[in-house]
Enzyme design. Structure first.
Site: not given
Ligand code: BGC
Length: 746
Positions: A263
C-alpha cells in the site's frame, strides 16, 4: 553448481530463440514461465532493482532496453481515478481522464449476483485500458467488522462467503481485459483509525474462517495477478512485509504467483521488505506533506538501499530474482499482452452497466402503508402530485471524496435531478433540510453545484416542514457522505448516529406528513430512532454516475428492488460483537506507537454474533424487500447422508405470489448441530438469485460440499469437517429461514 547449470540452460534458451529470430521472452507462443526466465537472465542488477519499485506516484518502470514498457497502476475500485502529476498528488489536469463511476462495492455485494460482478469487472477493465492503466488497485474485500469502519463502502460486506462469490467474477471480468486486479488490503485492515499503527490480534480460526476467505477466493479461484499489503500490522509485523501472511499463507499455502504491491507508504524496512514477501514498492516517501523529498524513488527501501546490501554481499540476489520473476509475470499478463483490446471510456455500455448494477443493489428496507392505505412505494409517476425532496444528499455529488476511491466523473446524475426527470408529471419541490459538508471538491477535482448555505438548522427544518405540510409525499435523501469521519478513508466514524441533525429533521417532517420515504445514501448502517414512524426506507448506497436515475427508477417502480443487505444493520452498536466485547479500536502499547486491537469476538462477526446473542437487529444480514411477494416451498435434499467427498443438493421452489415481476435471493445457511469447537449457529454457504414473473414458480437447487461443513482446526492447522448431523436452513434472509433439511456427514 546449480548456478552454472542454470546459466548454461539460460544461454541455450537464448541461442535457441535466436535461431527463430524472436527472443523467447517476446514470443507469446512460448509458455509464460519460459518467457519470464528468459527476460530475467537478460536483465542487469540495475534493471532488476528498478522494476521492483515505483518511479512516480502510480507507475513503475519496465525494462526499456528489452522493450518492456512501464507499468501503470491506478485506483480503484469504483472507476478509474483521474491522473495526478508524476511526483505530486495534484491533478495532472488532463481533459480526457473523466470516467464512469460504478456503484461502490457494498452496492455490488448487495446485488447478491455474481453476474453483476463480472459485468462490473469487464466494464471497468475497458475504461482502464483506454486510460492506459495496467493494474487497478482493487477490489477491496476486508470484512465489515464494525459499522464505524471508514472504508466499509469500498468493501463487500460482513460475510466471507458472499464476498468470495462477488470478488471472483469481478477479478475474472477485469483480468479478461488484460488489466490486473490488485486485491486489497491484505489483510485485517478492518477499520481505518490508526491504520498505520494497529497491530491486530486475532485467533487463527477467525483469521481463516472470517478474514481470509475472500482473499483466498480472489487468488485461488479468481486468479488475481496482484494483491496489496495492508498498512496495519499482524503478529507485530507490517502487513506489507509479513512473514506469516505473505510468505507462509499467500505464497506457500495458496501458491500465489502474482505480485505483492505495498500500500502507498506501507513499506518500512529494506531487510523485512526483501525477506517477508513484498515484491513491488509504491508510495514510500511520497506523501509530499510531512516528509519526503521530490522524486525520492532511489531512496525506496527496495531501491538503492537494497542494491547496496547486495553489492556489499550482505544479501544474495535470490530474493531479488524471485521478486523480478513475479513482476515480469505481471508484465507478460498486462503490458506485454498483445491480445489486449484497446478499451473505451465513458461509453453508453459502461453507463448501462453502472445503472444495471446500481438498480440491482439498491435495497428496499421498509415499505409500510400509513393509515392502512397502500404501501408508500412505488410512487405512481403518472399521477399529478406534489413531491417534496429534502436533504443535502439529494444535491451532493458522492463520487468525489472518501479517499483514494474518489473519481472525476464525466457525469453524475444527482438524486434530485433523477427524481425530477422521472416524475415529470409531478410538481417536484426541494428543501435543503440540513447542512452536512458543503465542500464539493477532493484532491483538486471540483464538481457539482454550489452547496453554499447560511441558514440555521432551525430555519432549514422549518422551511422543510412548511413545504411538507402540502406535499403528497416527502422523500428525504440523507445518510452519510464522503467527508472525513464518515464514509471515507483514513478515519472511522465517531458515532453510529446519523450526522447533521437528520434525526430531528425526519421527526419533524413525519409529524406533519406521514407519507415519508427515507433514502439513505451511505456504505453502512446507522441508528434510525424514528424507524417505527417512517413508513418507507430505501438503502441507496453510493451508486456512482447513474445515482439519480437508479434511485428514481426504484422509487417509481420501473425497477423492482431486489438488493439484499451484505451486512447486519444493527439497531445499536452493542449488537455488534466488536463493540459489545469492547474490542475496538484497541489499546495503545505503553510508550510505543502501536495499538493492539484484539478481535475478541473471534468468529462472531455480523449475524454470527447477533445469532449467538439472540439479538434483534434493525435489519438482518441478507434482508431486502420487493414490490412483489414470494413464497418458498419445502426444501428437499437429494441425500440423507454424505461422506467427506460427496456433494449434497437442496431444492426449493420459489413462487412470485404478487403481481409484479421481481427477483428473490434464496439463501442457504449451514448449521453444525454438534461440534468439538464452539461454532456459529449458522453460516451462509450458498445462494442464488431468481427472476420471476407474477405467478411464476421455479425450483432453485443449491449444492454444497465438505468445505461448507468445515471449520478451521487450530490444533492441526487444517480445515476439518466433523461427522455428525448438520442442517441446511433455507430462506430469504439470515432471519427468515422457513425451511430446513437435516443430513448426516459420515
Ligand atoms: C490506499 C489504497 C490506495 C493507495 C493509492 C492508499 O492510501 O489505502 O487503497 O490504493 O493509497 O492511492
Amino acid at each position: 553448481m546449480k548456478k552454472i547449470i542454470f546459466t548454461i540452460m539460460a544461454l541455450l534458451v537464448v541461442t535457441m530463440s535466436q535461431a527463430n529470430d524472436l527472443p523467447v521472452y517476446l514470443d507469446d507462443t512460448k509458455p509464460l514461465e519460459q518467457r519470464v526466465e528468459d527476460a530475467l537472465q537478460r536483465m542487469t542488477l540495475d534493471e532488476k532493482i528498478a522494476i521492483i519499485h515505483a518511479q512516480s506516484k502510480f507507475s513503475s518502470p519496465g525494462v526499456k532496453r528489452l522493450g518492456i514498457p512501464d507499468l501503470w497502476t491506478d485506483d480503484g475500485p469504483h472507476g478509474v481515478r483521474p491522473d495526478v502529476l508524476w511526483d505530486e498528488w495534484e491533478q495532472a489536469g488532463q481533459t480526457n481522464d473523466s470516467c464512469v463511476a460504478f456503484p461502490a462495492l457494498t452496492c455490488l455485494a448487495a446485488t447478491w449476483n455474481p453476474e453483476m460482478a463480472r459485468i462490473y469487472g469487464e466494464n471497468l477493465g475497458e475504461e482502464a485500458l483506454y486510460r492506459g492503466k495496467n493494474v487497478i488497485l482493487g477490489p477491496g474485500v476486508n470484512i465489515y467488522r464494525t459499522p464505524l469502519g471508514g472504508r466499509n463502502f469500498e468493501y463487500m460486506g460482513e460475510d466471507p462467503w458472499l464476498a468470495s462469490r462477488i470478488v471472483v467474477p469481478y477479478v475474472q471480468g477485469l483480468q479478461s481485459k488484460g488489466v490486473a486486479a490488485c486485491i486489497k488490503h491484505y489483510a485485517l485492515n478492518n477499520d481505518e483509525e490508526y491504520r498505520h499503527q494497529v497491530n491486530v490480534i486475532v485467533s487463527d480460526r477467525a483469521l481463516q474462517e472470517i478474514y481470509l476467505p475472500a482473499f483466498k477466493a480472489a487468488v485461488r479461484e479468481g486468479g488475481a495477478w496482484a494483491i496489496m499489503g495492508a498498512y496495519n500490522l499482524y503478529k507485530d509485523q507490517h502487513n506489507c512485509h509479513n512473514q506469516y501472511l505473505l510468505n507462509r499463507i499467500l505464497k506457500q499455502d495458496w501458491q500465489f504467483d502474482g505480485v505483492v504491491i505495498s500500500d502507498w507508504g506501507g513499506a518500512h524496512d529494506t531487510e523485512q521488505a526483501v525477506k517477508y514477501g513484498l515484491d513491488l514498492e509504491f508510495g514510500t516517501w511520497t506523501d509530499g506533506l510531512a516528509f519526503g523529498t521530490s522524486n525520492a524513488y532511489d531512496n525506496y527501501y527496495m531501491a538503492q538501499p537494497y542494491k547496496q546490501l547486495i553489492q556489499e554481499g550482505k544479501m544474495t540476489t535470490q530474493e531479488l530474482d524471485e521478486k523480478v520473476r513475479r513482476v515480469l509475470r505481471l508484465h507478460f499478463r498486462t503490458t506485454m499482452n498483445r491480445n489486449r483490446p484497446h478499451g473505451f471510456l465513458c461509453s453508453e455500455s459502461h453507463y448501462a452497466a453502472a445503472l444495471k448494477i446500481a438498480q440491482e443493489g439498491i435495497v428496499l428496507l421498509k415499505n409500510d402503508a400509513p393509515k392502512g392505505a397502500q404501501p408508500v412505494l412505488p410512487l405512481d409517476a403518472n399521477k399529478k402530485q406534489r413531491i417534496l425532496v429534502v436533504g443535502e444528499n439529494a444535491i451532493k455529488m458522492m463520487t468525489v471524496g472518501g479517499g483514494s476511491s474518489s473519481l472525476k466523473v464525466q457525469k453524475e446524475i444527482l438524486p434530485l435531478d433523477g427524481i425530477k426527470a422521472r416524475f415529470a408529471n409531478a410538481e417536484v419541490d426541494y428543501a435543503r433540510g440540513y447542512v452536512g459538508d458543503t465542500v464539493q471538491s477532493y484532491n483538486g477535482v471540483t464538481v457539482g453545484r454550489s452547496l453554499y448555505e447560511m441558514r440555521s438548522k432551525d430555519e432549514l427544518i422549518s422551511e422543510a416542514v412548511e413545504k411538507a405540510k402540502t406535499a403528497d409525499v416527502v422523500i428525504v435523501v440523507g445518510g452519510l457522505n464522503k467527508s472525513d469521519y464518515q464514509d471515507a478513508e483514513g478515519h472511522d466514524r465517531k458515532s453510529y448516529d446519523l450526522p447533521y441533525a437528520q434525526n430531528e429533521l425526519v421527526e419533524a417532517l413525519v409529524a406533519v406528513n406521514p407519507r415519508l420515504v427515507f433514502v439513505s445514501i451511505s456504505g453502512t448502517g446507522s441508528v434510525l430512532p424514528w424507524i417505527n414512524k417512517v413508513p418507507a426506507v430505501v438503502q441507496g448506497w453510493f451508486v456512482g454516475s447513474e445515482s439519480g436515475e437508479a434511485i428514481a427508477n426504484v422509487l417509481a417502480g420501473d425497477v423492482n428492488p431486489s438488493g439484499k443487505l451484505p451486512f447486519t444493520w444493527y439497531a445499536d452498536l452493542n449488537q455488534c460483537g466488536a463493540h459489545a466485547m469492547n474490542a475496538y479500536p484497541g489499546v495503545w502499547r505503553e510508550g510505543q506507537q502501536i495499538i493492539d486491537e484484539e478481535y475478541k469476538e473471534g468468529v462472531y462477526v455480523g449475524y454470527r454474533w447477533v445469532d449467538k446473542q439472540k439479538a434483534k437487529p434493525l435489519f438482518p444480514f441478507g434482508y431486502g424487500l420487493s414490490y412483489t411477494t414470494f413464497s418458498l416451498g419445502k426444501a428437499t435434499a437429494d441425500k440423507k447422508q454424505i461422506t467427506a467427498n460427496d456433494q449434497i443438493s437442496f431444492t426449493v421452489s420459489v413462487t412470485n405470489t404478487g403481481n409484479r415481476a421481481g427477483a428473490e435471493t434464496v439463501q442457504l445457511y449451514v448449521s453444525d448441530k454438534k461440534a468439538s469447537v464452539d461454532r456459529p449457529m449458522k453460516e451462509l454457504k450458498a445462494f442464488q438469485k431468481v427472476y420471476l414473473q407474477p405467478g411464476e414458480s421455479r425450483d432453485v437447487t443449491l449444492t454444497i460440499g465438505r468445505d461448507a461443513l468445515s471449520f478451521f482446526d487450530e490444533a492441526t492447522g487444517q480445515w476439518k469437517a466433523e461427522p455428525g448431523t448438520f442442517e441446511a436452513l433455507i430462506g430469504t434472509s439470515s432471519q427468515n429461514l422457513p425451511t430446513k433439511c437435516s443430513f448426516e456427514l459420515k
